[in-house]
Design a protein around this motif. Sequence first.
Motif, mmCIF file in Angstrom:
data_model
loop_
_atom_site.group_PDB
_atom_site.id
_atom_site.type_symbol
_atom_site.label_atom_id
_atom_site.label_comp_id
_atom_site.label_asym_id
_atom_site.label_seq_id
_atom_site.Cartn_x
_atom_site.Cartn_y
_atom_site.Cartn_z
ATOM 1 N N HIS A 54 52.589 28.969 27.253
ATOM 2 C CA HIS A 54 53.149 28.792 28.595
ATOM 3 C C HIS A 54 52.129 28.224 29.572
ATOM 4 O O HIS A 54 50.917 28.244 29.337
ATOM 5 C CB HIS A 54 53.701 30.115 29.123
ATOM 6 C CG HIS A 54 52.687 31.223 29.226
ATOM 7 N ND1 HIS A 54 51.617 31.195 30.091
ATOM 8 C CD2 HIS A 54 52.584 32.404 28.556
ATOM 9 C CE1 HIS A 54 50.909 32.301 29.969
ATOM 10 N NE2 HIS A 54 51.469 33.055 29.033
ATOM 11 N N ASP A 55 52.657 27.738 30.684
ATOM 12 C CA ASP A 55 51.798 27.232 31.757
ATOM 13 C C ASP A 55 51.393 28.377 32.690
ATOM 14 O O ASP A 55 51.673 29.554 32.422
ATOM 15 C CB ASP A 55 52.489 26.095 32.508
ATOM 16 C CG ASP A 55 53.811 26.516 33.140
ATOM 17 O OD1 ASP A 55 54.041 27.729 33.326
ATOM 18 O OD2 ASP A 55 54.628 25.624 33.448
ATOM 19 N N THR A 56 50.747 28.040 33.798
ATOM 20 C CA THR A 56 50.210 29.054 34.700
ATOM 21 C C THR A 56 51.296 29.946 35.296
ATOM 22 O O THR A 56 51.070 31.128 35.561
ATOM 23 C CB THR A 56 49.422 28.375 35.841
ATOM 24 O OG1 THR A 56 48.462 27.473 35.276
ATOM 25 C CG2 THR A 56 48.685 29.399 36.695
ATOM 26 N N PHE A 83 50.937 35.863 28.165
ATOM 27 C CA PHE A 83 49.623 36.350 28.564
ATOM 28 C C PHE A 83 49.687 36.618 30.071
ATOM 29 O O PHE A 83 49.543 35.700 30.880
ATOM 30 C CB PHE A 83 48.544 35.321 28.252
ATOM 31 C CG PHE A 83 48.444 34.948 26.794
ATOM 32 C CD1 PHE A 83 48.265 35.920 25.825
ATOM 33 C CD2 PHE A 83 48.535 33.613 26.386
ATOM 34 C CE1 PHE A 83 48.162 35.589 24.472
ATOM 35 C CE2 PHE A 83 48.426 33.272 25.056
ATOM 36 C CZ PHE A 83 48.243 34.259 24.090
ATOM 37 N N PRO A 84 49.929 37.845 30.510
ATOM 38 C CA PRO A 84 50.178 38.116 31.929
ATOM 39 C C PRO A 84 48.998 37.733 32.813
ATOM 40 O O PRO A 84 47.831 37.796 32.408
ATOM 41 C CB PRO A 84 50.408 39.627 31.960
ATOM 42 C CG PRO A 84 50.803 40.000 30.575
ATOM 43 C CD PRO A 84 50.051 39.063 29.684
ATOM 44 N N ALA A 85 49.324 37.338 34.030
ATOM 45 C CA ALA A 85 48.285 37.077 35.027
ATOM 46 C C ALA A 85 47.648 38.399 35.458
ATOM 47 O O ALA A 85 48.242 39.469 35.343
ATOM 48 C CB ALA A 85 48.881 36.365 36.223
ATOM 49 N N GLY A 86 46.422 38.300 35.932
ATOM 50 C CA GLY A 86 45.759 39.459 36.504
ATOM 51 C C GLY A 86 45.119 40.395 35.505
ATOM 52 O O GLY A 86 44.644 41.463 35.880
ATOM 53 N N HIS A 87 45.070 39.999 34.217
ATOM 54 C CA HIS A 87 44.393 40.870 33.257
ATOM 55 C C HIS A 87 42.887 40.615 33.313
ATOM 56 O O HIS A 87 42.432 39.485 33.212
ATOM 57 C CB HIS A 87 44.890 40.626 31.833
ATOM 58 C CG HIS A 87 44.112 41.418 30.832
ATOM 59 N ND1 HIS A 87 44.261 42.779 30.715
ATOM 60 C CD2 HIS A 87 43.135 41.057 29.973
ATOM 61 C CE1 HIS A 87 43.413 43.217 29.799
ATOM 62 N NE2 HIS A 87 42.726 42.188 29.343
ATOM 63 N N GLY A 88 42.105 41.670 33.468
ATOM 64 C CA GLY A 88 40.651 41.554 33.500
ATOM 65 C C GLY A 88 40.094 41.317 34.892
ATOM 66 O O GLY A 88 38.948 41.652 35.162
ATOM 67 N N TRP A 91 44.592 39.384 40.203
ATOM 68 C CA TRP A 91 45.159 38.121 40.666
ATOM 69 C C TRP A 91 44.675 36.911 39.875
ATOM 70 O O TRP A 91 44.963 35.776 40.255
ATOM 71 C CB TRP A 91 44.893 37.907 42.173
ATOM 72 C CG TRP A 91 45.209 39.110 42.990
ATOM 73 C CD1 TRP A 91 44.329 39.907 43.665
ATOM 74 C CD2 TRP A 91 46.504 39.699 43.187
ATOM 75 N NE1 TRP A 91 44.975 40.945 44.282
ATOM 76 C CE2 TRP A 91 46.323 40.846 44.005
ATOM 77 C CE3 TRP A 91 47.791 39.372 42.756
ATOM 78 C CZ2 TRP A 91 47.377 41.644 44.403
ATOM 79 C CZ3 TRP A 91 48.840 40.190 43.152
ATOM 80 C CH2 TRP A 91 48.626 41.303 43.964
ATOM 81 N N ASP A 92 43.939 37.125 38.797
ATOM 82 C CA ASP A 92 43.490 35.986 37.991
ATOM 83 C C ASP A 92 44.670 35.253 37.370
ATOM 84 O O ASP A 92 45.622 35.872 36.895
ATOM 85 C CB ASP A 92 42.557 36.453 36.872
ATOM 86 C CG ASP A 92 42.311 35.349 35.855
ATOM 87 O OD1 ASP A 92 41.687 34.339 36.232
ATOM 88 O OD2 ASP A 92 42.788 35.466 34.712
ATOM 89 N N LEU A 93 44.591 33.930 37.349
ATOM 90 C CA LEU A 93 45.614 33.087 36.734
ATOM 91 C C LEU A 93 45.125 32.330 35.509
ATOM 92 O O LEU A 93 45.932 31.777 34.765
ATOM 93 C CB LEU A 93 46.118 32.054 37.763
ATOM 94 C CG LEU A 93 46.759 32.591 39.042
ATOM 95 C CD1 LEU A 93 47.051 31.430 39.992
ATOM 96 C CD2 LEU A 93 48.028 33.368 38.730
ATOM 97 N N HIS A 94 43.817 32.309 35.263
ATOM 98 C CA HIS A 94 43.258 31.298 34.380
ATOM 99 C C HIS A 94 42.701 31.797 33.047
ATOM 100 O O HIS A 94 42.442 30.989 32.151
ATOM 101 C CB HIS A 94 42.124 30.559 35.112
ATOM 102 C CG HIS A 94 42.539 29.978 36.420
ATOM 103 N ND1 HIS A 94 43.427 28.936 36.526
ATOM 104 C CD2 HIS A 94 42.192 30.312 37.702
ATOM 105 C CE1 HIS A 94 43.609 28.638 37.805
ATOM 106 N NE2 HIS A 94 42.873 29.462 38.533
ATOM 107 N N HIS A 218 35.951 31.232 41.585
ATOM 108 C CA HIS A 218 36.385 32.123 40.506
ATOM 109 C C HIS A 218 35.211 32.390 39.562
ATOM 110 O O HIS A 218 34.425 31.482 39.271
ATOM 111 C CB HIS A 218 37.543 31.462 39.746
ATOM 112 C CG HIS A 218 38.295 32.367 38.840
ATOM 113 N ND1 HIS A 218 37.793 32.810 37.642
ATOM 114 C CD2 HIS A 218 39.535 32.905 38.940
ATOM 115 C CE1 HIS A 218 38.679 33.577 37.046
ATOM 116 N NE2 HIS A 218 39.748 33.656 37.814
ATOM 117 N N PRO A 219 35.065 33.611 39.043
ATOM 118 C CA PRO A 219 33.917 33.893 38.163
ATOM 119 C C PRO A 219 33.931 33.114 36.850
ATOM 120 O O PRO A 219 32.898 33.026 36.189
ATOM 121 C CB PRO A 219 34.022 35.402 37.907
ATOM 122 C CG PRO A 219 35.406 35.774 38.267
ATOM 123 C CD PRO A 219 35.828 34.838 39.347
#
Length: 285
Positions: A54-56, A83-88, A91-94, A218-219
């Motif tokens: 999937h995309d973002t 792959f859900p957003a915000g894991h780790g 609000w992370d998307l990437h 972003h880190p």
Amino acid sequence: MTSFEPVRPRDPQAFYEVGTTPFFACAADPRFSYTLYLPERDPGERLPLLVIAHDTLRTPERYRDVFAEWANTRRVAVLAPLFPAGHGLAWDLHAYKLVDAFGVRYDQVLLAMIAESADRFGFDGSRFFLFGFSGGAQFTERFLLLHPDRLRACSIAAPGAITLLDPESAWWVGVQDVEERFGRPLDVDAMRRVAVQTIVGLDDVETWELEGDAFVDHPLWMPGAARAGRTRLDRARTLSAMLREAGVPTEHVEVPGVAHLPHGLFPEIMAFLDRQLAARPGSVA
């Protein structure tokens, strides 16, 4: 009822294992899940597999549904991970796009999904087809670099950032530390046995999400993504040329009148997959 919806069995469990399925938690890591489209199949039949990254925005069921009729007529199983957003990182998307981030190996999560579901759902997960658009295209390219032995073909559609075959730059911009980081060397010979399509819309030239590498604070950000070009059109061209120079059989498609939306690309992607399905496994059409 549309033409590709199967006649579902009366068994209450089997009912949900033909056609579009629910999302199943990955047994190896229940933080992640996947849904499938499964044509009717005979007992013991092993269907080829298409995985869609999937995309973002993370709407894997929409991609699954777009490919349902194609999968039904070609007799191909479709697996679409989430792959859900915000894991780790809140609000992370990437993270998933980079394969290895915040302690998760997303490539290994996908391989676990395939391994645990192949026998139950009657598909061959040993070598499969992989397609991804935008953020999913980033995942697809990096999966190709790390696991070419698992792929028959892949379609990389409009990636926002690519990994260069640059031995002087660290992952994810380059491949300098691939063996140290992933425990396996870059296998270009195996990549040459994978049919690759790079595809992008000719109007995919907006830079608001790319300018200055948009997630610079972003880190996971690294300088160097812009080396591949200013727009997604530029970056798809760079990726195609890079793979061809490495001897990877790559066809590059630019679709007129299409910006950064997947729908105008689907006919060319399906045609590419048709050609690869018709080729003998291990060969490239």
